[in-house]
Design an enzyme around this catalytic site. Structure first.
Site, PDB file in Angstrom:
ATOM      1  N   GLY A  39       9.135   0.452  53.662  1.00  0.00           N
ATOM      2  CA  GLY A  39      10.197  -0.244  54.396  1.00  0.00           C
ATOM      3  C   GLY A  39      10.853   0.684  55.393  1.00  0.00           C
ATOM      4  N   GLY A  66      12.966   3.069  56.353  1.00  0.00           N
ATOM      5  CA  GLY A  66      13.792   4.039  55.640  1.00  0.00           C
ATOM      6  C   GLY A  66      14.818   4.701  56.536  1.00  0.00           C
ATOM      7  CG  ASP A  83      17.590  13.013  56.613  1.00  0.00           C
ATOM      8  OD1 ASP A  83      16.753  12.173  57.043  1.00  0.00           O
ATOM      9  OD2 ASP A  83      17.698  14.154  57.088  1.00  0.00           O
ATOM     10  NE  ARG A  86      10.474   2.338  66.371  1.00  0.00           N
ATOM     11  CZ  ARG A  86       9.615   2.612  65.408  1.00  0.00           C
ATOM     12  NH1 ARG A  86       8.622   3.470  65.624  1.00  0.00           N
ATOM     13  NH2 ARG A  86       9.712   2.018  64.232  1.00  0.00           N
ATOM     14  CG  ASP A 110       3.091   2.766  56.155  1.00  0.00           C
ATOM     15  OD1 ASP A 110       2.014   3.102  55.640  1.00  0.00           O
ATOM     16  OD2 ASP A 110       3.938   3.585  56.554  1.00  0.00           O
ATOM     17  CG  ASN A 111       2.695   4.393  60.305  1.00  0.00           C
ATOM     18  OD1 ASN A 111       3.796   3.916  60.032  1.00  0.00           O
ATOM     19  ND2 ASN A 111       2.377   5.639  60.031  1.00  0.00           N
ATOM     20  CG  ASP A 142       6.036   3.756  62.674  1.00  0.00           C
ATOM     21  OD1 ASP A 142       6.894   3.246  63.421  1.00  0.00           O
ATOM     22  OD2 ASP A 142       6.064   3.624  61.441  1.00  0.00           O
TER      23      ASP A 142
HETATM   24  P1  AMP Z   1       6.350   7.475  58.790  1.00  0.00           P
HETATM   25  O1  AMP Z   1       5.359   8.467  58.313  1.00  0.00           O
HETATM   26  O2  AMP Z   1       7.347   8.026  59.777  1.00  0.00           O
HETATM   27  O3  AMP Z   1       5.716   6.218  59.296  1.00  0.00           O
HETATM   28  O4  AMP Z   1       7.255   7.097  57.535  1.00  0.00           O
HETATM   29  C1  AMP Z   1       6.753   6.621  56.301  1.00  0.00           C
HETATM   30  C2  AMP Z   1       7.887   6.063  55.469  1.00  0.00           C
HETATM   31  O5  AMP Z   1       8.869   7.056  55.193  1.00  0.00           O
HETATM   32  C3  AMP Z   1       8.638   4.919  56.130  1.00  0.00           C
HETATM   33  O6  AMP Z   1       9.009   4.009  55.143  1.00  0.00           O
HETATM   34  C4  AMP Z   1       9.835   5.621  56.727  1.00  0.00           C
HETATM   35  O7  AMP Z   1      10.921   4.756  56.912  1.00  0.00           O
HETATM   36  C5  AMP Z   1      10.134   6.665  55.679  1.00  0.00           C
HETATM   37  N1  AMP Z   1      10.842   7.841  56.235  1.00  0.00           N
HETATM   38  C6  AMP Z   1      10.333   8.799  57.036  1.00  0.00           C
HETATM   39  N2  AMP Z   1      11.273   9.720  57.324  1.00  0.00           N
HETATM   40  C7  AMP Z   1      12.410   9.344  56.691  1.00  0.00           C
HETATM   41  C8  AMP Z   1      13.726   9.868  56.595  1.00  0.00           C
HETATM   42  N3  AMP Z   1      14.064  11.005  57.214  1.00  0.00           N
HETATM   43  N4  AMP Z   1      14.608   9.207  55.852  1.00  0.00           N
HETATM   44  C9  AMP Z   1      14.281   8.071  55.203  1.00  0.00           C
HETATM   45  N5  AMP Z   1      13.074   7.517  55.246  1.00  0.00           N
HETATM   46  C10 AMP Z   1      12.133   8.133  55.983  1.00  0.00           C
HETATM   47 MG    MG Z   2       5.867   4.451  59.689  1.00  0.00          MG
END
Ligand code: AMP
Ligand code: MG
Length: 488
Positions: A90, A92, A125, A176, A252-253, A262
């Site tokens: 989700g 995050g 965070d 975005r 998820d991407n 992403d």
């Molecule tokens: P990503 O690799 O950026 O596509 O992120 C994968 C998952 O980790 C997604 O659910 C993001 O929302 C979550 N995520 C990545 N970085 C953070 C962060 N600093 N704080 C909270 N959630 C994160």
């Molecule tokens: Mg992502």
């Protein structure tokens, strides 16, 4: 032209049942400031560029204030990360502020990434750092200018709020825009929870809004899956043709609209290297450059599986069955255009052979393709600016002789071909070292002019821009030490 106050919000995603998201407000950041913005993306919302000067807009893009009509939420999704199913991901750290309806009737979801913790933050965070925000901003706008489907970036807002990664960095938020941020993982989450109705309802929503041509079919779901597979095949062809490596092709991407989504540890090829791994954390090379089309196929299989409650297994596998041919056709079309060749056997073998030569000789992919535009078909192997790129000149000469012969046989006109090739072989791409220079100036000196310069340069990637000749060169030696990872 709209002002902040006159933006029209539709918020169609927020009108879906709450199973798909959690309502959550952004967490404010102290003293936000505007780092950069894209006038072109602003125009998608019909927003008057004069609005960028208003502190209210910066406060909004920082998540410090909501506009009337916004309905802030974080979307739920799951996904396969590096091959393993992760049941709850989700947004995050991204928060959807709302969907703006522009005068043309297009809906644009406005999302701020780095907006603070949400119910899906897990240990994170909720923040994003300036470094990764600059990379996402520049690359999404550059991809758009290259004609590659992508989410857009409206602006970056920074704050001196500290964010802890390997080092202490500062916070930033990228705004975005996309018609929708629904991902393959948005469907997977309900499949693995054995919840059929939410799958059907989400599919109906996506079809009605984004695949309206399928809406009236008696059974739209297989055609929907087929359409997603086709868009994905075309996206992969474009990534491979331009030399773009995404780096984290988890489900998820993967956008349900076939958008590049992403931006993390992405990279463009410098020297042509099929096994190029842009993500420093991807030690196994799962997402290496040449794996991308197959990974997309694997990801489509995950999507097909998540949609099986809406169709038989056989129908689902048939719906994605054309992906390999669709990708192959789209890829050969794009590469043929890059080489200025009419489609056919000759083109296919010249493409495969030149890629192998480029790899063996560590030739810069973008520079080679751009120089190839000026190939003189009469002198064949003696094309010096091209030949100089190769160590193995004998091998290059043999290829160039074949290429020249095919061009002559196809009756190709050098001047016309050159003009057409220059439109599909960019001179300027967002090489890592270019982004890195902009990042260092921004982080060390609060100097955002290099972001602005790159943004302007990459808005016209195929045009000669003589004052920027140096930006088309191979990376300098110091660039070898740049490492990009998932840390962002
Ligand atoms: P990503 O690799 O950026 O596509 O992120 C994968 C998952 O980790 C997604 O659910 C993001 O929302 C979550 N995520 C990545 N970085 C953070 C962060 N600093 N704080 C909270 N959630 C994160
Ligand atoms: Mg992502």
């Amino acid at each position: 032209m709209a002002t902040l106050e006159s933006l029209q919000f539709d918020n169609s995603f927020a009108r879906l049942p709450e199973a798909y998201y959690s309502r959550v407000c952004p967490t404010p950041v102290p003293d936000p400031y505007l780092v950069c913005y894209s006038a072109e993306a602003l125009a998608l919302l019909d927003l008057d560029p004069g609005e960028m000067a208003r502190p209210e807009l910066v406060e909004t893009l920082a998540g410090n204030r909501l506009l009337p009509g916004m309905d802030a939420l974080a979307a739920l999704y799951a996904g396969h990360q590096f091959g393993h199913y992760v049941p709850q991901l989700g947004d995050g750290r991204a928060i959807l502020l709302g969907e703006v309806l522009n005068a043309a009737g297009d809906g644009w979801e406005v999302q701020i990434k780095g907006a603070g913790r949400t119910p899906y933050s897990r240990g994170g965070d909720g923040r994003a750092v300036l470094r990764s925000s600059i990379r996402e901003f520049l690359c999404s706008e550059a991809m758009h200018a290259l004609g590659i489907p992508t989410t857009r970036a409206l602006a970056i807002v920074g704050s001196d709020h500290p964010v802890y990664r390997e080092d202490v960095e500062t916070a930033a938020l990228v705004t975005r825009l996309a018609p929708s941020f629904v991902r393959f993982g948005s469907f997977e989450v309900f499949y693995y929870r054995n919840q059929v109705e939410p799958i059907r309802h989400l599919a109906d929503y996506v079809i009605a809004r984004y695949y309206p041509e399928l809406k009236s079919l008696a059974d739209p779901y297989p055609e929907f899956l087929r359409a997603v597979a086709l868009r994905t095949a075309e996206l992969m062809a474009q990534w491979q043709a331009v030399g773009f490596s995404h780096g984290v092709m988890n489900t998820d991407n993967m956008s349900i609209l076939g958008l590049t989504l992403d931006y993390g540890p992405f990279g463009f090829l410098d020297a042509f290297d099929p096994g190029f791994i842009c993500n420093h954390s991807d030690t196994g090379g799962r997402y290496a450059f040449d794996q991308q089309p197959d990974v997309a196929a694997w990801n489509l299989t995950r999507l097909a599986q998540a949609l099986v409650p809406l169709m038989s297994v056989e129908t689902a596998s048939q719906a994605i069955g054309d992906y390999p041919q669709d990708f192959g056709r789209a890829y050969l079309e794009r590469m043929g255009a890059k080489l200025g060749l009419a489609p056919g056997k000759d083109a296919a073998s010249l493409i495969m052979d030149v890629l192998q030569l480029l790899a063996q000789n560590h030739v810069d992919y973008t520079i080679f393709m751009r120089r190839l535009c000026d190939f003189d078909s009469a002198i064949g192997a003696l094309n010096a600016p091209l030949r100089d790129l190769f160590r193995d000149r004998v091998a290059f000469d043999a290829w160039a002789a074949r290429y020249g012969a095919v061009l002559r046989r196809q009756g190709s006109n050098d001047a016309e071909r050159a003009a057409a090739m220059r439109r599909v072989n960019p001179k300027y791409i967002l090489r890592n070292h270019l982004a890195e220079t902009a990042i260092r100036r921004a982080a060390d000196f609060r100097d955002y002019s290099e972001i602005e310069r790159l943004h302007r340069l990459l808005a016209r990637p195929c045009d000669e821009q003589p004052e920027f000749e140096a930006y088309a060169a191979e990376p300098p030696d110091w660039a070898r030490t740049i490492e990009v990872s998932c840390s962002s």
